[in-house]
Design a protein around this motif. Structure first.
Motif, PDB file in Angstrom:
ATOM      1  N   ASN A  10       0.614  -1.291   0.125  1.00  0.00           N
ATOM      2  CA  ASN A  10      -0.100   0.377  -0.064  1.00  0.00           C
ATOM      3  C   ASN A  10       0.982   0.712  -0.059  1.00  0.00           C
ATOM      4  OD1 ASN A  10      -2.414  -1.285   0.151  1.00  0.00           O
ATOM      5  ND2 ASN A  10      -2.651  -1.602   2.175  1.00  0.00           N
ATOM      6  N   ILE A  11       1.914   0.842   0.851  1.00  0.00           N
ATOM      7  CA  ILE A  11       2.997   2.524   0.365  1.00  0.00           C
ATOM      8  C   ILE A  11       3.144   2.782  -0.405  1.00  0.00           C
ATOM      9  CG2 ILE A  11       4.710   3.489   1.216  1.00  0.00           C
ATOM     10  CD1 ILE A  11       3.686   1.889   4.459  1.00  0.00           C
ATOM     11  N   LYS A  12       3.929   1.639  -1.016  1.00  0.00           N
ATOM     12  CA  LYS A  12       4.516   1.058  -2.262  1.00  0.00           C
ATOM     13  C   LYS A  12       3.690   1.968  -3.248  1.00  0.00           C
ATOM     14  CE  LYS A  12       6.725  -1.157  -5.685  1.00  0.00           C
ATOM     15  NZ  LYS A  12       7.308  -2.402  -6.770  1.00  0.00           N
ATOM     16  N   GLY A  19       4.509   9.734  -8.339  1.00  0.00           N
ATOM     17  CA  GLY A  19       5.443   9.657  -8.674  1.00  0.00           C
ATOM     18  C   GLY A  19       6.878  10.365  -8.725  1.00  0.00           C
ATOM     19  N   LYS A  20       7.376   9.320  -7.683  1.00  0.00           N
ATOM     20  CA  LYS A  20       8.556   9.291  -7.197  1.00  0.00           C
ATOM     21  C   LYS A  20       9.399   8.321  -6.408  1.00  0.00           C
ATOM     22  CE  LYS A  20       7.752  13.844  -5.641  1.00  0.00           C
ATOM     23  NZ  LYS A  20       8.519  15.038  -6.417  1.00  0.00           N
ATOM     24  N   THR A  21      10.576   8.337  -7.316  1.00  0.00           N
ATOM     25  CA  THR A  21      12.103   7.855  -7.448  1.00  0.00           C
ATOM     26  C   THR A  21      11.594   6.705  -5.394  1.00  0.00           C
ATOM     27  OG1 THR A  21      13.504   8.544  -6.594  1.00  0.00           O
ATOM     28  CG2 THR A  21      12.998   8.155  -9.224  1.00  0.00           C
ATOM     29  N   GLN A  22      12.759   5.921  -5.012  1.00  0.00           N
ATOM     30  CA  GLN A  22      12.432   5.750  -4.036  1.00  0.00           C
ATOM     31  C   GLN A  22      13.376   6.942  -3.069  1.00  0.00           C
ATOM     32  OE1 GLN A  22      13.792   1.607  -3.649  1.00  0.00           O
ATOM     33  NE2 GLN A  22      11.981   0.197  -3.374  1.00  0.00           N
ATOM     34  N   SER A  23      14.636   7.332  -3.639  1.00  0.00           N
ATOM     35  CA  SER A  23      15.497   7.997  -2.851  1.00  0.00           C
ATOM     36  C   SER A  23      14.896   9.281  -2.794  1.00  0.00           C
ATOM     37  CB  SER A  23      16.470   7.998  -4.148  1.00  0.00           C
ATOM     38  OG  SER A  23      17.098   7.294  -3.847  1.00  0.00           O
TER      39      SER A  23
END
Length: 75
Positions: A10-12, A19-23
């Motif tokens: 769900n967080i993913k 639209g964000k990368t993990q970083s």
């Protein structure tokens, strides 16, 4: 699927919808203070269900996305 995996999934979804990368996602959380650090590797572990976030992290993520904690905790 266990609870950790469900929360991670769900967080993913929330991160991907933004639209964000993990970083990039981790950098956004710096606004909440130095005591709240979300590194790329921590986010990776969280999304993969290898890390169970505490209640404070869940609340902070929910506020960040303007969603209820139920949208993170439940299917």
């Amino acid at each position: 699927m266990n609870t950790q995996q469900r929360i991670g999934r769900n967080i993913k979804k929330l991160r991907e919808m933004s639209g964000k990368t993990q970083s990039q996602y981790g950098q956004e959380f710096k606004q909440y203070g130095e005591n709240f650090v979300m590194t790329r590797s921590r986010i990776c572990d969280l999304e993969a269900g290898r890390f169970m976030p505490n209640a404070g992290i869940i609340v902070m993520i929910a506020k960040h996305h303007s969603v209820s904690t139920d949208s993170i905790l439940l299917d």
